[in-house]
Design a protein around this motif. Sequence first.
Motif, PDB file in Angstrom:
ATOM      1  N   ASP A   3       0.824  -1.215   0.000  1.00 48.60           N
ATOM      2  CA  ASP A   3       0.000   0.000   0.000  1.00 48.60           C
ATOM      3  C   ASP A   3       0.854   1.259   0.000  1.00 48.60           C
ATOM      4  OD1 ASP A   3      -2.255  -1.544  -0.016  1.00 48.60           O
ATOM      5  OD2 ASP A   3      -2.831  -1.132   2.064  1.00 48.60           O
ATOM      6  N   ARG A   4       1.900   1.266   0.813  1.00 48.01           N
ATOM      7  CA  ARG A   4       2.755   2.456   0.912  1.00 48.01           C
ATOM      8  C   ARG A   4       3.358   2.808  -0.440  1.00 48.01           C
ATOM      9  NH1 ARG A   4       6.147   5.665   4.009  1.00 48.01           N
ATOM     10  NH2 ARG A   4       8.289   5.897   3.237  1.00 48.01           N
ATOM     11  N   TYR A   5       3.918   1.821  -1.123  1.00 42.45           N
ATOM     12  CA  TYR A   5       4.623   2.115  -2.366  1.00 42.45           C
ATOM     13  C   TYR A   5       3.707   2.146  -3.580  1.00 42.45           C
ATOM     14  CZ  TYR A   5       8.825   1.989   0.389  1.00 42.45           C
ATOM     15  OH  TYR A   5       9.775   2.285   1.336  1.00 42.45           O
ATOM     16  N   ALA A   6       2.552   1.478  -3.534  1.00 47.07           N
ATOM     17  CA  ALA A   6       1.559   1.632  -4.603  1.00 47.07           C
ATOM     18  C   ALA A   6       1.037   3.067  -4.608  1.00 47.07           C
ATOM     19  CB  ALA A   6       0.415   0.641  -4.413  1.00 47.07           C
ATOM     20  N   MET A   7       0.756   3.596  -3.419  1.00 43.93           N
ATOM     21  CA  MET A   7       0.299   4.980  -3.319  1.00 43.93           C
ATOM     22  C   MET A   7       1.340   5.935  -3.891  1.00 43.93           C
ATOM     23  SD  MET A   7      -0.856   7.149   0.070  1.00 43.93           S
ATOM     24  CE  MET A   7       0.755   6.909   0.858  1.00 43.93           C
ATOM     25  N   GLU A   8       2.610   5.721  -3.554  1.00 41.89           N
ATOM     26  CA  GLU A   8       3.661   6.602  -4.045  1.00 41.89           C
ATOM     27  C   GLU A   8       3.864   6.436  -5.548  1.00 41.89           C
ATOM     28  OE1 GLU A   8       6.636   9.601  -3.730  1.00 41.89           O
ATOM     29  OE2 GLU A   8       4.814   9.054  -2.649  1.00 41.89           O
ATOM     30  N   ALA A   9       3.781   5.202  -6.055  1.00 41.20           N
ATOM     31  CA  ALA A   9       3.913   4.981  -7.489  1.00 41.20           C
ATOM     32  C   ALA A   9       2.816   5.721  -8.255  1.00 41.20           C
ATOM     33  CB  ALA A   9       3.864   3.485  -7.801  1.00 41.20           C
ATOM     34  N   LYS A  10       1.596   5.642  -7.771  1.00 40.37           N
ATOM     35  CA  LYS A  10       0.486   6.332  -8.427  1.00 40.37           C
ATOM     36  C   LYS A  10       0.669   7.850  -8.339  1.00 40.37           C
ATOM     37  CE  LYS A  10      -3.751   4.853  -8.141  1.00 40.37           C
ATOM     38  NZ  LYS A  10      -4.028   4.549  -9.565  1.00 40.37           N
ATOM     39  N   ARG A  11       1.152   8.336  -7.224  1.00 43.26           N
ATOM     40  CA  ARG A  11       1.390   9.777  -7.102  1.00 43.26           C
ATOM     41  C   ARG A  11       2.437  10.246  -8.102  1.00 43.26           C
ATOM     42  NH1 ARG A  11       4.566  13.585  -5.417  1.00 43.26           N
ATOM     43  NH2 ARG A  11       6.248  12.076  -5.049  1.00 43.26           N
ATOM     44  N   ILE A  12       3.508   9.458  -8.260  1.00 46.55           N
ATOM     45  CA  ILE A  12       4.577   9.803  -9.202  1.00 46.55           C
ATOM     46  C   ILE A  12       4.044   9.859 -10.625  1.00 46.55           C
ATOM     47  CG2 ILE A  12       6.701   8.905 -10.247  1.00 46.55           C
ATOM     48  CD1 ILE A  12       7.396   7.864  -7.371  1.00 46.55           C
ATOM     49  N   VAL A  13       3.272   8.848 -11.011  1.00 48.72           N
ATOM     50  CA  VAL A  13       2.706   8.838 -12.363  1.00 48.72           C
ATOM     51  C   VAL A  13       1.727   9.990 -12.542  1.00 48.72           C
ATOM     52  CG1 VAL A  13       1.412   7.487 -14.060  1.00 48.72           C
ATOM     53  CG2 VAL A  13       3.048   6.341 -12.551  1.00 48.72           C
ATOM     54  N   ASP A  14       0.997  10.344 -11.494  1.00 49.15           N
ATOM     55  CA  ASP A  14       0.056  11.450 -11.586  1.00 49.15           C
ATOM     56  C   ASP A  14       0.778  12.787 -11.752  1.00 49.15           C
ATOM     57  OD1 ASP A  14      -2.746  12.068 -11.645  1.00 49.15           O
ATOM     58  OD2 ASP A  14      -2.488  13.072  -9.708  1.00 49.15           O
ATOM     59  N   VAL A  15       1.936  12.933 -11.109  1.00 52.17           N
ATOM     60  CA  VAL A  15       2.752  14.134 -11.333  1.00 52.17           C
ATOM     61  C   VAL A  15       3.086  14.260 -12.816  1.00 52.17           C
ATOM     62  CG1 VAL A  15       5.010  15.192 -10.908  1.00 52.17           C
ATOM     63  CG2 VAL A  15       3.737  14.199  -9.007  1.00 52.17           C
ATOM     64  N   LEU A  16       3.493  13.157 -13.428  1.00 50.82           N
ATOM     65  CA  LEU A  16       3.800  13.165 -14.863  1.00 50.82           C
ATOM     66  C   LEU A  16       2.569  13.473 -15.696  1.00 50.82           C
ATOM     67  CD1 LEU A  16       6.151  10.069 -15.341  1.00 50.82           C
ATOM     68  CD2 LEU A  16       6.767  12.475 -15.517  1.00 50.82           C
ATOM     69  N   ASP A  17       1.441  12.903 -15.309  1.00 47.52           N
ATOM     70  CA  ASP A  17       0.224  13.100 -16.081  1.00 47.52           C
ATOM     71  C   ASP A  17      -0.177  14.576 -16.102  1.00 47.52           C
ATOM     72  OD1 ASP A  17      -1.577  11.331 -17.585  1.00 47.52           O
ATOM     73  OD2 ASP A  17      -3.152  12.202 -16.308  1.00 47.52           O
ATOM     74  N   HIS A  18      -0.065  15.239 -14.965  1.00 45.39           N
ATOM     75  CA  HIS A  18      -0.356  16.667 -14.927  1.00 45.39           C
ATOM     76  C   HIS A  18       0.655  17.448 -15.770  1.00 45.39           C
ATOM     77  CE1 HIS A  18      -3.007  15.665 -11.565  1.00 45.39           C
ATOM     78  NE2 HIS A  18      -3.497  16.885 -11.653  1.00 45.39           N
ATOM     79  N   LEU A  19       1.923  17.086 -15.678  1.00 41.91           N
ATOM     80  CA  LEU A  19       2.967  17.787 -16.428  1.00 41.91           C
ATOM     81  C   LEU A  19       2.734  17.689 -17.928  1.00 41.91           C
ATOM     82  CD1 LEU A  19       5.857  19.161 -16.437  1.00 41.91           C
ATOM     83  CD2 LEU A  19       6.746  16.833 -16.707  1.00 41.91           C
ATOM     84  N   LEU A  20       2.344  16.497 -18.391  1.00 40.02           N
ATOM     85  CA  LEU A  20       2.261  16.219 -19.827  1.00 40.02           C
ATOM     86  C   LEU A  20       0.921  16.598 -20.443  1.00 40.02           C
ATOM     87  CD1 LEU A  20       4.091  12.801 -19.633  1.00 40.02           C
ATOM     88  CD2 LEU A  20       4.917  14.795 -20.906  1.00 40.02           C
ATOM     89  N   GLU A  21       0.082  17.226 -19.672  1.00 38.04           N
ATOM     90  CA  GLU A  21      -1.246  17.581 -20.195  1.00 38.04           C
ATOM     91  C   GLU A  21      -1.150  18.533 -21.383  1.00 38.04           C
ATOM     92  OE1 GLU A  21      -5.539  19.386 -18.627  1.00 38.04           O
ATOM     93  OE2 GLU A  21      -3.840  19.189 -17.233  1.00 38.04           O
ATOM     94  N   ASN A  22      -0.200  19.465 -21.320  1.00 38.11           N
ATOM     95  CA  ASN A  22      -0.110  20.486 -22.367  1.00 38.11           C
ATOM     96  C   ASN A  22       1.265  20.554 -23.014  1.00 38.11           C
ATOM     97  OD1 ASN A  22      -2.825  21.630 -22.065  1.00 38.11           O
ATOM     98  ND2 ASN A  22      -2.092  22.304 -20.049  1.00 38.11           N
ATOM     99  N   ARG A  23       1.984  19.435 -22.998  1.00 38.40           N
ATOM    100  CA  ARG A  23       3.288  19.419 -23.659  1.00 38.40           C
ATOM    101  C   ARG A  23       3.556  18.040 -24.231  1.00 38.40           C
ATOM    102  NH1 ARG A  23       7.578  20.890 -19.050  1.00 38.40           N
ATOM    103  NH2 ARG A  23       6.130  22.627 -18.749  1.00 38.40           N
ATOM    104  N   GLN A  24       4.423  17.979 -25.222  1.00 36.31           N
ATOM    105  CA  GLN A  24       4.733  16.727 -25.897  1.00 36.31           C
ATOM    106  C   GLN A  24       5.731  15.882 -25.113  1.00 36.31           C
ATOM    107  OE1 GLN A  24       3.457  15.662 -29.265  1.00 36.31           O
ATOM    108  NE2 GLN A  24       1.978  17.043 -28.316  1.00 36.31           N
ATOM    109  N   PHE A  25       6.701  16.553 -24.514  1.00 33.41           N
ATOM    110  CA  PHE A  25       7.757  15.844 -23.789  1.00 33.41           C
ATOM    111  C   PHE A  25       7.959  16.511 -22.428  1.00 33.41           C
ATOM    112  CE2 PHE A  25       8.598  15.027 -28.305  1.00 33.41           C
ATOM    113  CZ  PHE A  25       8.571  13.638 -28.295  1.00 33.41           C
ATOM    114  N   ILE A  26       8.866  15.984 -21.653  1.00 37.59           N
ATOM    115  CA  ILE A  26       9.006  16.408 -20.259  1.00 37.59           C
ATOM    116  C   ILE A  26       9.327  17.890 -20.132  1.00 37.59           C
ATOM    117  CG2 ILE A  26      10.347  16.092 -18.133  1.00 37.59           C
ATOM    118  CD1 ILE A  26       8.409  13.789 -18.759  1.00 37.59           C
ATOM    119  N   VAL A  27      10.180  18.408 -21.005  1.00 37.19           N
ATOM    120  CA  VAL A  27      10.597  19.804 -20.905  1.00 37.19           C
ATOM    121  C   VAL A  27       9.902  20.687 -21.944  1.00 37.19           C
ATOM    122  CG1 VAL A  27      12.622  21.341 -20.782  1.00 37.19           C
ATOM    123  CG2 VAL A  27      12.796  19.013 -19.965  1.00 37.19           C
ATOM    124  N   GLY A  28       9.024  20.140 -22.737  1.00 32.85           N
ATOM    125  CA  GLY A  28       8.330  20.948 -23.737  1.00 32.85           C
ATOM    126  C   GLY A  28       8.108  20.179 -25.015  1.00 32.85           C
TER     127      GLY A  28
END
Length: 296
Positions: free
Chosen positions: A208-233
Motif C-alpha cells: 500500500d505504501r509504495y503503490a500509493m507513491e507509485a500512483k502519485r509519481i505517475v500522476d505528477v507526470l500526467d499533470h505535467l504532460l497535459e499540455n506538452r509533448q515531452f518532459i521539458v516541452g
Amino acid sequence: MVVMSSFVNHVTSAYSSCVAKCRRAVAAKASKPTLPSSYTLPEVWAGDPSSMGGTFGAVNQPTAGARFVAPLPVGKKPLQLYSLGTPNGQKVTIMLYECLLDDKFDSWEINIGQLHQFSSGFVDVNPNSKIPALTDADGPGGNNVNVFETGSILLYLAEKTGKFIPTDPVKRIECMNWLMWNMGTAPYLGQFGHFYKYAPVHIEYGVDRYAMEAKRIVDVLDHLLENRQFIVGEEVTIADFAIFPWVVCLLRGYNAGAFLKLDSYTHVKAWCDRMMSRPNVRRGMQHSYGKWDPNK
C-alpha cells in the motif's frame, strides 16, 4: 583546561542523552505489533542477508567492496558500458543510440543475479556496485574516465555530444529539475516492484505504501504532460530518456498496469506512445549485451 573540561563534560552528557533517547525509541518500537509476530526489534541490527528470502534477498550485504577478483572485459571502442537491460540500464542505451554512438561503444552484461557487480573490475569503475557504469577512453583531455549513476551518465553524454540537453538556460534548469526528480523517485518505483512482485511474502503495509507513491509519481507526470509533448516541452531531452523506462517497467516489468490503473493516466500513455515511436528509443529498450563470464 577548565574550558576543555567543560566542553568534554558537555559532549559526554549530550552523548549519554542521545543514547538514552535511542533506547527509549527502541523500547517504544518494541511495543508495536511485528511481522512475523515472533520478530523482536533489536537495539542493534545484526541481520543475516542470506536469510531474507525473495528474488534478490541474498544479493546485498551491509558492506561494500569487491567479493572476488575478476577484471572487466574491454572492447576496442572508446566507450565501454557495463550494464543490464533494467530500467536504469535502458536509460543509457537509449541515450547512446539516440546520440548515434552505435560505433563508439561496446557493452557487457553485468549479471546482477550472479553477482558480477561485486567483481574487483566492476568495483574499480563503480565503488557502489550498481549498474550501469561507463568508461570513456576519450574523456576530457584525452583521459580515461569512469562514469556511474544514470543521471551522471546521461548528463556526461549530453555534454560530450551536445545533444538532448537544452541550450536555453531556463530550459536547461527545467531539464535538470526533472532529471534529478527521476533520480529521487525511481527508487520508490523500485520499492513498489519489490513489495508487489519480488518480496517473499505480500505485506499489505509495504504494498500500500509504495503503490500509493507509485500512483502519485505517475500522476505528477500526467499533470505535467497535459499540455506538452515531452518532459521539458516540445523537444525530447535526457529527462525523457531517464523517466520513460521506469514507467514502462511498471507496466511490463512488474505487470502492474491493471493494479495501478495505468490506463487512466491518458497524458502519460500518449507520451509513452510518442517515445516508443522513436526507433532509437526502441533499440535502446531492446539492446542486447555482450556476454561476460568472470570465472574464465
